[in-house]
Design an enzyme around this catalytic site. Sequence first.
Site, PDB file in Angstrom:
ATOM      1  N   SER A  36       0.549  -1.294   0.169  1.00 39.59           N
ATOM      2  CA  SER A  36       0.069  -0.136  -0.010  1.00 39.59           C
ATOM      3  C   SER A  36       0.584   1.331   0.125  1.00 39.59           C
ATOM      4  O   SER A  36       1.435   1.101  -0.934  1.00 39.59           O
ATOM      5  CB  SER A  36      -1.128   0.184   1.302  1.00 39.59           C
ATOM      6  OG  SER A  36      -2.417   0.765   1.233  1.00 39.59           O
ATOM      7  N   ASP A  39      -9.699  -6.577  -3.627  1.00 40.77           N
ATOM      8  CA  ASP A  39      -8.927  -5.512  -3.380  1.00 40.77           C
ATOM      9  C   ASP A  39     -10.183  -4.155  -3.304  1.00 40.77           C
ATOM     10  O   ASP A  39     -10.112  -4.050  -4.133  1.00 40.77           O
ATOM     11  CB  ASP A  39      -8.050  -5.313  -3.176  1.00 40.77           C
ATOM     12  CG  ASP A  39      -7.430  -4.005  -2.926  1.00 40.77           C
ATOM     13  OD1 ASP A  39      -7.597  -3.093  -2.061  1.00 40.77           O
ATOM     14  OD2 ASP A  39      -6.399  -4.196  -2.263  1.00 40.77           O
ATOM     15  N   HIS A  64      -7.647  -6.490   0.657  1.00 41.69           N
ATOM     16  CA  HIS A  64      -6.782  -4.877   1.255  1.00 41.69           C
ATOM     17  C   HIS A  64      -6.187  -5.375   2.302  1.00 41.69           C
ATOM     18  O   HIS A  64      -6.026  -4.923   3.271  1.00 41.69           O
ATOM     19  CB  HIS A  64      -7.295  -4.268   0.986  1.00 41.69           C
ATOM     20  CG  HIS A  64      -6.236  -2.226   1.316  1.00 41.69           C
ATOM     21  ND1 HIS A  64      -5.092  -2.834  -0.234  1.00 41.69           N
ATOM     22  CD2 HIS A  64      -5.570  -2.102   1.762  1.00 41.69           C
ATOM     23  CE1 HIS A  64      -3.824  -1.527  -0.098  1.00 41.69           C
ATOM     24  NE2 HIS A  64      -4.392  -1.522   1.813  1.00 41.69           N
TER      25      HIS A  64
END
Length: 296
Positions: free
Chosen positions: A103, A248, A276
């Site tokens: 991320s 995600d 995610h």
Amino acid sequence: MVHETMMPINGIQVCVETFGEPVDSPMLLMAGDASSMDWWDDEFCRRLAAGRRFVIRYDHRDTGRSTSYPAGAPAYSGTDLMYDALGVLDALRVPAAHLVGFSLGGALAQRIAVHHPSRVLSLTLISTGVDGGASANTPVTVGGPVTVSAGTVTAGVRTIEAPAATDETDWSNRKAAVARMIDEVRSCGGPFTPEEPHLRRFAERVFDRSADLAATRLNHRLAGYGPSVRDLLGGIDTPTVVLHGTLDRRIPAGHPEELARCIPKARLVWLDGVGHEFPPRAVWTQVLTEILDLAA
């Protein structure tokens, strides 16, 4: 061997932990926004080290044991977060490393590959996109107190949703904070997300190692990811794999697809049933193989 230590980096204290032997090929794990190094599972790190890698993980500033700032007043930017990663390598006398970023960590890894290519041996970009994907933003205000209310904040090239200044969660309360972290991980996950007892142990560890979770939750968002590197990704000449969960919802499929198109040597690999989230144990064999093969 595992070693955790505090290191003076860029005028702050950064907590760094290593797995494996320094003679092995170095690998830097870069966590997501508002995430300490704890989210890189200990056993996951040990398995990387067993693949003859000198594995390095660290707490971003405002997470874990690293320097913390008052909530709403991060005296740093996303660019500083990038230089902290480079500072960790400098402190360990590592000239270049394999970068593995999740991320926000993936966005920082992109910036290092663009602006400091000699420091990068390979790139593994997990659950991210160009400039960090859907959650990316550029700095709002740094260096002084910031009043943030629920709604939106104009941040550079886009407008982002801003969290409420007063969160309903009391982040100083261990029970409440742990419960909130568990709920958030489960809401972003999939069928392979760890069960509640496992998540609770993680969340309790994160709480116990954090100086101020309220600051952790807000300050990275205000600091942002730094100026866009979208138009510079085509210059990356580093072997790259983009790993992304099929479930995600925070950073949808178009973002990793775009990222893989922008980086010439990038290959996109889907993680079936993953949201995610830091890679769950069910896909470790796939993820570890991709990381270690790329870094061979």
